[in-house]
Design a protein around this motif. Sequence first.
Motif, PDB file in Angstrom:
ATOM      1  N   CYS A 100      48.327  13.996  62.939  1.00 57.93           N
ATOM      2  CA  CYS A 100      48.539  14.793  64.154  1.00 57.93           C
ATOM      3  C   CYS A 100      48.920  16.254  63.903  1.00 57.93           C
ATOM      4  O   CYS A 100      49.197  16.977  64.855  1.00 57.93           O
ATOM      5  CB  CYS A 100      49.633  14.144  64.996  1.00 57.93           C
ATOM      6  SG  CYS A 100      49.298  12.445  65.495  1.00 57.93           S
ATOM      7  N   TYR A 101      48.947  16.700  62.644  1.00 60.98           N
ATOM      8  CA  TYR A 101      49.460  18.041  62.345  1.00 60.98           C
ATOM      9  C   TYR A 101      48.768  19.154  63.126  1.00 60.98           C
ATOM     10  O   TYR A 101      49.403  20.123  63.533  1.00 60.98           O
ATOM     11  CB  TYR A 101      49.398  18.341  60.847  1.00 60.98           C
ATOM     12  CG  TYR A 101      48.009  18.546  60.301  1.00 60.98           C
ATOM     13  CD1 TYR A 101      47.430  19.811  60.290  1.00 60.98           C
ATOM     14  CD2 TYR A 101      47.279  17.475  59.808  1.00 60.98           C
ATOM     15  CE1 TYR A 101      46.150  20.003  59.793  1.00 60.98           C
ATOM     16  CE2 TYR A 101      46.004  17.660  59.305  1.00 60.98           C
ATOM     17  CZ  TYR A 101      45.439  18.923  59.303  1.00 60.98           C
ATOM     18  OH  TYR A 101      44.185  19.109  58.811  1.00 60.98           O
ATOM     19  N   SER A 102      47.480  19.044  63.381  1.00 59.63           N
ATOM     20  CA  SER A 102      46.755  20.129  64.043  1.00 59.63           C
ATOM     21  C   SER A 102      47.040  20.210  65.547  1.00 59.63           C
ATOM     22  O   SER A 102      46.713  21.198  66.190  1.00 59.63           O
ATOM     23  CB  SER A 102      45.252  20.000  63.806  1.00 59.63           C
ATOM     24  OG  SER A 102      44.765  18.824  64.404  1.00 59.63           O
ATOM     25  N   GLU A 130      57.893   9.335  51.617  1.00 59.52           N
ATOM     26  CA  GLU A 130      57.477   9.669  50.256  1.00 59.52           C
ATOM     27  C   GLU A 130      56.825   8.494  49.529  1.00 59.52           C
ATOM     28  O   GLU A 130      56.483   8.587  48.357  1.00 59.52           O
ATOM     29  CB  GLU A 130      58.657  10.211  49.425  1.00 59.52           C
ATOM     30  CG  GLU A 130      58.247  10.881  48.135  1.00 59.52           C
ATOM     31  CD  GLU A 130      59.406  11.334  47.287  1.00 59.52           C
ATOM     32  OE1 GLU A 130      59.320  11.194  46.058  1.00 59.52           O
ATOM     33  OE2 GLU A 130      60.406  11.835  47.832  1.00 59.52           O
ATOM     34  N   ILE A 131      56.615   7.389  50.208  1.00 59.68           N
ATOM     35  CA  ILE A 131      55.964   6.234  49.594  1.00 59.68           C
ATOM     36  C   ILE A 131      54.510   6.159  50.038  1.00 59.68           C
ATOM     37  O   ILE A 131      53.616   6.040  49.222  1.00 59.68           O
ATOM     38  CB  ILE A 131      56.685   4.907  49.962  1.00 59.68           C
ATOM     39  CG1 ILE A 131      58.138   4.939  49.491  1.00 59.68           C
ATOM     40  CG2 ILE A 131      55.944   3.710  49.431  1.00 59.68           C
ATOM     41  CD1 ILE A 131      58.332   4.990  48.000  1.00 59.68           C
ATOM     42  N   GLU A 132      54.304   6.232  51.346  1.00 60.27           N
ATOM     43  CA  GLU A 132      52.961   6.093  51.890  1.00 60.27           C
ATOM     44  C   GLU A 132      52.290   7.444  52.057  1.00 60.27           C
ATOM     45  O   GLU A 132      52.908   8.404  52.487  1.00 60.27           O
ATOM     46  CB  GLU A 132      53.009   5.379  53.244  1.00 60.27           C
ATOM     47  CG  GLU A 132      53.360   3.921  53.114  1.00 60.27           C
ATOM     48  CD  GLU A 132      53.186   3.169  54.412  1.00 60.27           C
ATOM     49  OE1 GLU A 132      52.423   3.629  55.292  1.00 60.27           O
ATOM     50  OE2 GLU A 132      53.814   2.121  54.545  1.00 60.27           O
ATOM     51  N   SER A 133      51.015   7.476  51.714  1.00 63.94           N
ATOM     52  CA  SER A 133      50.207   8.669  51.922  1.00 63.94           C
ATOM     53  C   SER A 133      49.006   8.256  52.755  1.00 63.94           C
ATOM     54  O   SER A 133      48.418   7.204  52.525  1.00 63.94           O
ATOM     55  CB  SER A 133      49.761   9.228  50.571  1.00 63.94           C
ATOM     56  OG  SER A 133      49.009  10.392  50.753  1.00 63.94           O
ATOM     57  N   GLY A 134      48.670   9.076  53.722  1.00 56.70           N
ATOM     58  CA  GLY A 134      47.576   8.728  54.620  1.00 56.70           C
ATOM     59  C   GLY A 134      48.119   8.088  55.878  1.00 56.70           C
ATOM     60  O   GLY A 134      49.225   7.570  55.903  1.00 56.70           O
ATOM     61  N   GLY A 135      47.372   8.161  56.943  1.00 53.62           N
ATOM     62  CA  GLY A 135      47.809   7.592  58.210  1.00 53.62           C
ATOM     63  C   GLY A 135      48.780   8.503  58.918  1.00 53.62           C
ATOM     64  O   GLY A 135      49.036   9.629  58.506  1.00 53.62           O
ATOM     65  N   CYS A 136      49.318   8.012  60.005  1.00 51.23           N
ATOM     66  CA  CYS A 136      50.235   8.800  60.824  1.00 51.23           C
ATOM     67  C   CYS A 136      51.644   8.652  60.262  1.00 51.23           C
ATOM     68  O   CYS A 136      52.412   7.786  60.673  1.00 51.23           O
ATOM     69  CB  CYS A 136      50.179   8.337  62.281  1.00 51.23           C
ATOM     70  SG  CYS A 136      51.097   9.439  63.374  1.00 51.23           S
TER      71      CYS A 136
END
Length: 174
Positions: A100-102, A130-136
């Motif tokens: 959602c950053y944009s 800091e564990i999961e990357s990707g997704g919301c």
Amino acid sequence: MVQNKRAQGKGFRKKWIVPTVAGIICLAVVLGFAARPGSKTESTGKSDTAVNTDIVIPISEVSETAKFYSARIDDTNLEVLAVKAPDGSVRTAFNTCQICYSSGRGYYKQEGDVLVCQNCGNRFAMSQVEIESGGCNPVPIFDENKSVSDTNITISADYLKEATAIFANWKTEY
């Protein structure tokens, strides 16, 4: 005689207090206590915003309540969050959502023991920062992108500069 002392006292106030107040105001201006970027008097309401410099997070400040550290890199405001996970480890991430950053509202606020995306409402457990990357979820800042000592976590200005694109619309209205 009492009247003379009072008159002397008034003269003292006129001669010394007024010039002293003027001197303090001049000194404040010279020393830079007037409104400046990052000061609490700035209209943005932000304070202590680092400008084109590393973010240094004192480990002693980090708790189960997420703490947010602001920076301004070139013309972009950004924010890093630090939190102590349930296992006691200190976790860091950019306070912006990977999906959602944009939108301008893809940032997190803490509600209880979770972070909530202000755009889509996704709830994200502190244990996953800091564990999961990707997704919301918050954009993680992994070990290779920060330096950790016994007392501080430092995120370099160079690394912060690489992240400015994901903060281009950050905390703006639709």
